[in-house]
Design a protein around this motif. Structure first.
Motif, PDB file in Angstrom:
ATOM      1  N   LEU C  52       0.876  -1.345  -0.058  1.00  0.00           N
ATOM      2  CA  LEU C  52       0.021  -0.117  -0.006  1.00  0.00           C
ATOM      3  C   LEU C  52       0.816   1.309  -0.012  1.00  0.00           C
ATOM      4  O   LEU C  52       1.848   1.495   0.601  1.00  0.00           O
ATOM      5  N   GLY C  53       0.632   2.214  -1.116  1.00  0.00           N
ATOM      6  CA  GLY C  53       1.347   3.350  -0.978  1.00  0.00           C
ATOM      7  C   GLY C  53       0.497   4.457  -0.557  1.00  0.00           C
ATOM      8  O   GLY C  53      -0.683   4.682  -1.110  1.00  0.00           O
ATOM      9  N   THR C  54       0.849   5.469   0.366  1.00  0.00           N
ATOM     10  CA  THR C  54      -0.001   6.673   0.911  1.00  0.00           C
ATOM     11  C   THR C  54       0.615   7.850   0.249  1.00  0.00           C
ATOM     12  O   THR C  54       1.826   7.836  -0.048  1.00  0.00           O
ATOM     13  N   ARG C  55      -0.026   9.045   0.296  1.00  0.00           N
ATOM     14  CA  ARG C  55       0.343  10.162  -0.058  1.00  0.00           C
ATOM     15  C   ARG C  55       1.044  10.165  -1.600  1.00  0.00           C
ATOM     16  O   ARG C  55       2.139  10.735  -1.740  1.00  0.00           O
ATOM     17  N   CYS C  56       0.539   9.279  -2.319  1.00  0.00           N
ATOM     18  CA  CYS C  56       0.914   9.299  -3.757  1.00  0.00           C
ATOM     19  C   CYS C  56       0.336  10.174  -4.671  1.00  0.00           C
ATOM     20  O   CYS C  56      -0.911  10.416  -4.774  1.00  0.00           O
ATOM     21  N   SER C  57       1.113  10.759  -5.470  1.00  0.00           N
ATOM     22  CA  SER C  57       0.606  11.994  -6.181  1.00  0.00           C
ATOM     23  C   SER C  57       0.118  11.443  -7.306  1.00  0.00           C
ATOM     24  O   SER C  57       0.463  10.558  -7.757  1.00  0.00           O
ATOM     25  N   GLN C  58      -0.727  12.019  -8.238  1.00  0.00           N
ATOM     26  CA  GLN C  58      -1.233  11.745  -9.465  1.00  0.00           C
ATOM     27  C   GLN C  58      -0.233  11.323 -10.443  1.00  0.00           C
ATOM     28  O   GLN C  58       0.037  10.465 -11.250  1.00  0.00           O
ATOM     29  N   GLU C  59       1.006  12.256 -10.362  1.00  0.00           N
ATOM     30  CA  GLU C  59       2.106  12.155 -11.088  1.00  0.00           C
ATOM     31  C   GLU C  59       2.800  10.933 -10.932  1.00  0.00           C
ATOM     32  O   GLU C  59       3.172  10.460 -11.666  1.00  0.00           O
ATOM     33  N   LYS C  78      -5.246   9.527  -2.210  1.00  0.00           N
ATOM     34  CA  LYS C  78      -4.009   9.443  -2.883  1.00  0.00           C
ATOM     35  C   LYS C  78      -3.146   8.167  -2.685  1.00  0.00           C
ATOM     36  O   LYS C  78      -2.223   7.970  -2.186  1.00  0.00           O
ATOM     37  N   ILE C  79      -4.263   7.034  -2.191  1.00  0.00           N
ATOM     38  CA  ILE C  79      -3.936   5.700  -1.769  1.00  0.00           C
ATOM     39  C   ILE C  79      -3.297   4.959  -3.294  1.00  0.00           C
ATOM     40  O   ILE C  79      -4.230   4.967  -4.245  1.00  0.00           O
ATOM     41  N   LEU C  80      -2.256   4.365  -3.269  1.00  0.00           N
ATOM     42  CA  LEU C  80      -1.942   3.485  -4.543  1.00  0.00           C
ATOM     43  C   LEU C  80      -1.630   1.940  -4.107  1.00  0.00           C
ATOM     44  O   LEU C  80      -1.449   1.792  -2.752  1.00  0.00           O
ATOM     45  N   ARG C  81      -2.137   1.164  -4.792  1.00  0.00           N
ATOM     46  CA  ARG C  81      -2.012  -0.366  -4.285  1.00  0.00           C
ATOM     47  C   ARG C  81      -1.302  -1.008  -5.517  1.00  0.00           C
ATOM     48  O   ARG C  81      -1.628  -1.007  -6.494  1.00  0.00           O
ATOM     49  N   LEU C  82      -0.507  -1.986  -4.795  1.00  0.00           N
ATOM     50  CA  LEU C  82       0.268  -2.947  -5.805  1.00  0.00           C
ATOM     51  C   LEU C  82      -0.012  -4.213  -5.571  1.00  0.00           C
ATOM     52  O   LEU C  82       0.046  -4.828  -4.308  1.00  0.00           O
ATOM     53  N   ASN C  83      -0.259  -4.918  -6.540  1.00  0.00           N
ATOM     54  CA  ASN C  83      -0.475  -6.461  -6.113  1.00  0.00           C
ATOM     55  C   ASN C  83      -1.443  -6.846  -5.535  1.00  0.00           C
ATOM     56  O   ASN C  83      -1.601  -7.817  -4.757  1.00  0.00           O
ATOM     57  N   VAL C 203      -3.513  10.852  16.816  1.00  0.00           N
ATOM     58  CA  VAL C 203      -2.249  10.612  15.672  1.00  0.00           C
ATOM     59  C   VAL C 203      -2.248  11.968  15.253  1.00  0.00           C
ATOM     60  O   VAL C 203      -2.651  12.770  15.318  1.00  0.00           O
ATOM     61  N   ASN C 204      -1.267  11.978  14.113  1.00  0.00           N
ATOM     62  CA  ASN C 204      -0.780  13.292  13.347  1.00  0.00           C
ATOM     63  C   ASN C 204      -2.131  13.853  12.621  1.00  0.00           C
ATOM     64  O   ASN C 204      -2.828  13.253  12.310  1.00  0.00           O
ATOM     65  N   ILE C 205      -1.848  15.282  12.609  1.00  0.00           N
ATOM     66  CA  ILE C 205      -2.730  15.962  11.644  1.00  0.00           C
ATOM     67  C   ILE C 205      -2.795  15.387  10.299  1.00  0.00           C
ATOM     68  O   ILE C 205      -1.702  14.889   9.563  1.00  0.00           O
ATOM     69  N   ASP C 206      -3.942  15.035   9.788  1.00  0.00           N
ATOM     70  CA  ASP C 206      -4.282  14.165   8.449  1.00  0.00           C
ATOM     71  C   ASP C 206      -3.701  12.879   8.156  1.00  0.00           C
ATOM     72  O   ASP C 206      -3.557  12.341   6.902  1.00  0.00           O
ATOM     73  N   ASN C 207      -3.454  12.268   9.342  1.00  0.00           N
ATOM     74  CA  ASN C 207      -2.745  10.823   9.249  1.00  0.00           C
ATOM     75  C   ASN C 207      -3.550   9.925   9.244  1.00  0.00           C
ATOM     76  O   ASN C 207      -3.759   9.048  10.396  1.00  0.00           O
ATOM     77  N   GLY C 208      -4.548   9.788   8.403  1.00  0.00           N
ATOM     78  CA  GLY C 208      -5.532   8.687   8.252  1.00  0.00           C
ATOM     79  C   GLY C 208      -4.983   7.412   8.290  1.00  0.00           C
ATOM     80  O   GLY C 208      -5.446   6.321   8.925  1.00  0.00           O
ATOM     81  N   PHE C 209      -3.771   7.253   7.654  1.00  0.00           N
ATOM     82  CA  PHE C 209      -3.104   5.809   7.597  1.00  0.00           C
ATOM     83  C   PHE C 209      -2.676   5.285   8.783  1.00  0.00           C
ATOM     84  O   PHE C 209      -2.729   4.397   9.441  1.00  0.00           O
ATOM     85  N   GLY C 210      -1.996   6.278   9.741  1.00  0.00           N
ATOM     86  CA  GLY C 210      -1.554   5.919  11.155  1.00  0.00           C
ATOM     87  C   GLY C 210      -2.784   5.562  12.026  1.00  0.00           C
ATOM     88  O   GLY C 210      -2.788   4.694  12.977  1.00  0.00           O
ATOM     89  N   ALA C 211      -3.785   6.082  12.054  1.00  0.00           N
ATOM     90  CA  ALA C 211      -5.188   5.762  12.795  1.00  0.00           C
ATOM     91  C   ALA C 211      -5.627   4.295  12.307  1.00  0.00           C
ATOM     92  O   ALA C 211      -5.935   3.668  12.978  1.00  0.00           O
TER      93      ALA C 211
END
Lengths: 227, 227, 227, 227, 227, 227, 227, 227
Positions: C52-59, C78-83, C203-211
């Motif tokens: 799982l990749g987080t904070r992945c930009s469109q580019e 901005k979540i990316l998933r591999l495999n 958890v940190n500001i905007d840190n949905g992943f950490g939660a």
């Protein structure tokens, strides 16, 4: 050199403020030494003007009291009163609410100030959001007030919740109650300023007095003709 | 995965808020993507409810406009209106004052919101304290208002000065106008919160909308019977 | 000089983290240039590990996608998933709640992360405290979850209110949604840290992943034997 | 180990500072222990140099006084003087203004320092902006000064208002008077630094001494030939 | 709705400020839209008053220039001038010093403003304290000035060092030059406010204009009779 | 007015700094416009002095390169080099460690600077504390260095952990990598300043250059005779 | 319940730290109650290890002294020593410099720590930048040291000035000396972190101990073979 | 006026909180005066409910004890207990870890609270990261706990390191232990919030109580059926 200001006009007593702003005379006692405070009170005593003193220390009270002035004192709110209640009276009522019991001294500063200004005050203490049923249980009574003063420390969410439940304007008072990341009341101040519920405006940390004056300015509107 | 929330009930439209809080429907557009905004507006359009949108970008406006909605837009204040003016009306008037010309967009957010809510608004712009005569020249007119909204950036002293000159409640709006040690409006926010003049309460930086709602809640009192 | 690190072992891929901490592989994409990101993903692709990749930009997404990797992307979170999905599964469910619609991207980062880790997720969006009835209407459903993730910006009072209504642990996520004295999420962060209701951790500001990761660590307990 | 620095040259007395900077000798007493302070004063006493000590505690004064030094002490401003007034004299006058009575100790530190340096000082105390008429009543007198020192706590707007009313340079001194969101004087410091009226420059919180030295450096110009 | 303020008196032009404060007319261009700026400049142009505009963007300049106004523009300092130099003249000179080359735009804002006001300006750029010999090499020349403006970013120690070397008043200007823990100029602002050398007073971050006005108010004293 | 400083001596080139401080010539490119930068570099080019430029933008590089100067540029670290490597050489080696891959640009600024100054550099990237085994795996190699530069963002705990494991001095560099409550690097800066492990000293956020210079000053000691 | 931890292993004495990090044993006394401190010291006393205690209160000293331990105490620096000087010795010398006399307690913490670790220390006190000649007078002596510890409060510019004058590494120690906008040492901390002179690294406010340990780690290099 | 609230219902005892939130009754004693505290405790005593009081001062304890209530008190953690242990019991265990000995009072507040709620607690004190071997030596034991409470001051890196070593959720408690740039615990709070290791969530500074309640809410999951 010790008496540098003994004969100077150190405090400009603002005798017309009452007429100009519609509020009775009040004195912020903190930061004044006891001799200054006594002199100011004596001047008002001579004019037989009712005066409210805020942030009055026990020591200041005892000093001015022992000088023979007609003063009463409330230890919890640190409110001092000279020459009894002010002669004003206001239409309508103010609900003073607190999140917890530790917020009561600030709430009492607000309540006693509002009563001094002639308002009717209803107290709703310890109705914080951690136990929402306590608040919901009282909300019908709170809705009957014309203005609401919401006093809260720690995370300070009470005013936002209230503003979503009532139609009256909510004056929010952050308190320095709390510890750690409260940073002396900065946390609830920011909470209240960022309120997502419109209908909330905020005064300084622990400033029950300021909230009461604002609430009384608002109550003044109720008695006015509709033009 | 791209449409994860497409069929979820992402926004709980608060259709009864108007009745509960006495204010018309409003939407905070910033942070909503244009598709969300359109969907929300369409729902209100179907119910023929007048809605005010704040912080609406030019791009958001153009998107919802091109979808055929009946909207008008004010570029300076970023206010969007759907289905015309709200049907409410309030007694009394609000004076909206600014310290400088750069504060006008925030002031217009306040003024247009208040007008949407049915209040009469009088504008007093560029009356900041650096040229006190400009303010003193207008003070008689300002005194005729029932509530005052004072908008100022930089050092933000306008609300304090006003509160010493009038009897009406002053709603203070700090703005992010300024630079350097303004720190995005922190400086005028602290100034206003620390006002030495009672009768001032404060809303968030640049929050003209919130000031207007608070002012309208106050004006509501004017039409009430004295009990 | 341009390729100073081209042949260095710039990222220590932590292949055993999954086993050690019980969580699937994840990558924080922000701050990595697209070549670094591609190289890391290719290494995992060779090992057929779901990532799982987080904070992945469109580019970034478009770059790694055009290189032929098997990736899917969610623009809002901005979540990316591999495999594909990770092979883990967890007992119990997580309620992801937001105060407003603008908090949804952070909430989706949490929800998609938790789902990737094998948890069941229920979404409760736009249930903020300014309209308390919306929250109270859903509270029975929220109570059925084993862990609650509460996402809120502006004054950030949602987690405190929730913690007073439920028995489950509440993971609070402040967001940078808001303006002015929100100071990029500092205000809701302080609100949540000062929560008067116990049962909230932050958890940190905007840190949905950490939660989400914390919620999944908690859910791990549900499947354990009682010893 | 107890006397580690007893024979070291712990303080470099700056005997030529007076000549180099045009100001008399001064000592910042806070942070020096009483033995250090006594030793420094004795050295100056031997050279028969007039010295001003600031932030001198009652205890420090009593200690050096009981050692037989020719000192006078002002309790309110915490100013200590050794060997009488300095022999300098300056052309022109300084107006020292305060917002409230609680600011007077800082104002007296400024006034007594300026008088020690040979300046003429006029005091205008309790002329804060909450009662603007008090200030306007005195403004003609204040305009006659060559430099203005404006001392204020809480929201600290006095210097800005003054700078809009006079032609003289205004030296602003924020004070730690106040509570809550004053944050020890940070609020008036930011107010003054963000002054929308040009002609204001600022010294440290409670630094009456520094304001006076700056005012005296400015007065030095008045006696100079025009070149 | 688009033209809500088109016929309002949005800016109170302060035509008598020049007489009241002794300074020429100036305009803070940032935050004004180009139409407002043009209208203000045209009003002054009609009265043939020389005006200085600060923080004028390239785009603003081109807009008002293309409207036919007699303006000149300095790109580095963002200073705009209408109708030539002001007719004032001042006795004495101002030394404008910078710590580094990156501080020069702020220094030029100060220098051009002071020259507009009629002062003689001497520039001493890149004399920061990291290479003390550069400063010491110039100190005799700097001492000949009547007022010193010291412009510095990063740690901002230049004003303190200068104030220990000269008799003239030092106006300190922190700049936002720097990165990281400079926090947009907060670091040098605090450095300057905490100066251990008396004779330093401070204006806002990047406020070359304010420093120049203060310096000119001080220079005004030089031409006055000694009374 | 456009060329106000074209013929002034805007930058005092500090030709003897190298001799005085033992470090090669360096230039901080940020904040200099491209014409200033070119002029400075040309002066050094004429003296055939090797120079290191930091924070050089791609645009600055292309401008000075197209003017025919002998420069090489590293895009990741934004380091520019004129006239090749400096002629100094130092005994001993520096270990440059990073917490994550996003810290590498700052680490490379440090590494390339140290190499320019003649030091041997060993890179240990992505050894942050979240996967302690990665660090422990490398600790024997890191122990062989004479000075350690530890670069970390987010919570910035790497320097503390390292200082407890090695005998060499640790120079800590907080980075602005992170988001939310990192506040642009304030969080790791505070972490490092509060290190419970002695043997850590800290430079500015993202200041790889400063860390390298400090490390090289320390390495200078290794070549000195013991006296 | 009163003795909940009486038999727990509350402090893990780190007996091998000395070998691992090359520094003698030290104890941070603040925050330990006197019984804990005594127990720790007794353990070291049994092992006949020399130990340095920092931030030891007068009361703590008297308690452990009256228990019969072989301790000496320095009241100014609050340093406690058990079992005499450590057996280490270092090549080279450390210059400990202070800006003012009020910084001496922190400087003595540094000096006594360094001497305990076996370093030669030279003291240069009260050489702050407000009287630059005092510093320049001593600079040749300071240049002879291998490492410099620069201790300063208020604006804290001493380390930057020193780093521009010498080749040795400068360890900067901000102090909480000062008032107002010093904010407990935040101002000099920021000054030092933003130093425009490379060759400065910073430890915590008032952390003389940490500066000394870092200086001693650096001195360790001097005795090493060049490899 | 002295007894303004004597007959008001000042504290809404939340008798059903236990049932609603699954936690025993607890009281935050700080900020309550001793009469209020006694009254609250007596009410619970009448209902024979076990109650835990936190932040109870020695003076408060003695007052309520002398009134005949069945209370026990732990001086270090300031925990008061009425009517013995709560009747709850939880499956699983909590590891309470501290960085240093000065963090133990906060850790004991956590440990005693958790034990009151029925959890098994294992204490791991003084295992901070400056001596990593102490932590690694205990890590197998810590891994056996179901939830980890990590208490640390100064730089506060312990939770991050732990979260990288174990699978259990880590509740982080910053403490106000430290000085200088700790800013009363702000530094470790930011460290923990910015943790690069997922699996960490944070409570308020010194809030051992809150960490324990959150840990117990988590342990509740262990006893639940898997649905």
């Amino acid at each position: 050199m010790a008496e540098v200001y003994s004969d100077i006009d150190f405090a400009k007593l603002d005798i017309s403020r009452s007429e100009r702003t519609g509020m009775p005379e009040t004195i912020y006692c903190a930061g004044k030494n006891k001799h200054q405070l006594l002199k100011i009170l004596q001047t008002f005593a001579e004019h037989k003007v009712a005066v409210l003193g805020t942030r009055c220390s026990q020591e200041q009270f005892e000093f001015v009291s022992s000088a023979g002035l007609d003063v009463v004192y409330d230890e919890m709110s640190k409110i001092l009163r000279l020459n009894g209640q002010a002669m004003t009276s206001l239409y309508g009522s103010i609900a003073v609410c607190t999140g917890g019991t530790a917020d009561i001294p600030v709430a009492e500063e607000a309540a006693l100030t509002a009563e001094f200004c002639g308002a009717e005050v209803k107290r709703f203490y310890d109705v914080g959001i951690a136990g929402l049923h306590r608040l919901l249980h009282k909300v019908e009574d709170i809705r009957m007030a014309d203005v609401i003063i919401a006093v809260a420390g720690m995370e300070g969410a009470l005013p936002s919740v209230l503003a979503g439940l009532v139609k009256a304007p909510v004056i929010a008072v952050p308190t320095s109650v709390g510890y750690g990341a409260s940073f002396g009341g900065l946390a609830p101040l920011l909470t209240m300023i960022n309120s997502c519920a419109a209908g909330v405006s905020v005064v300084n940390i622990d400033n029950g007095f300021g909230a009461a004056v604002q609430a009384c300015r608002i109550l003044n509107l109720k008695g006015k003709n509709n033009d």
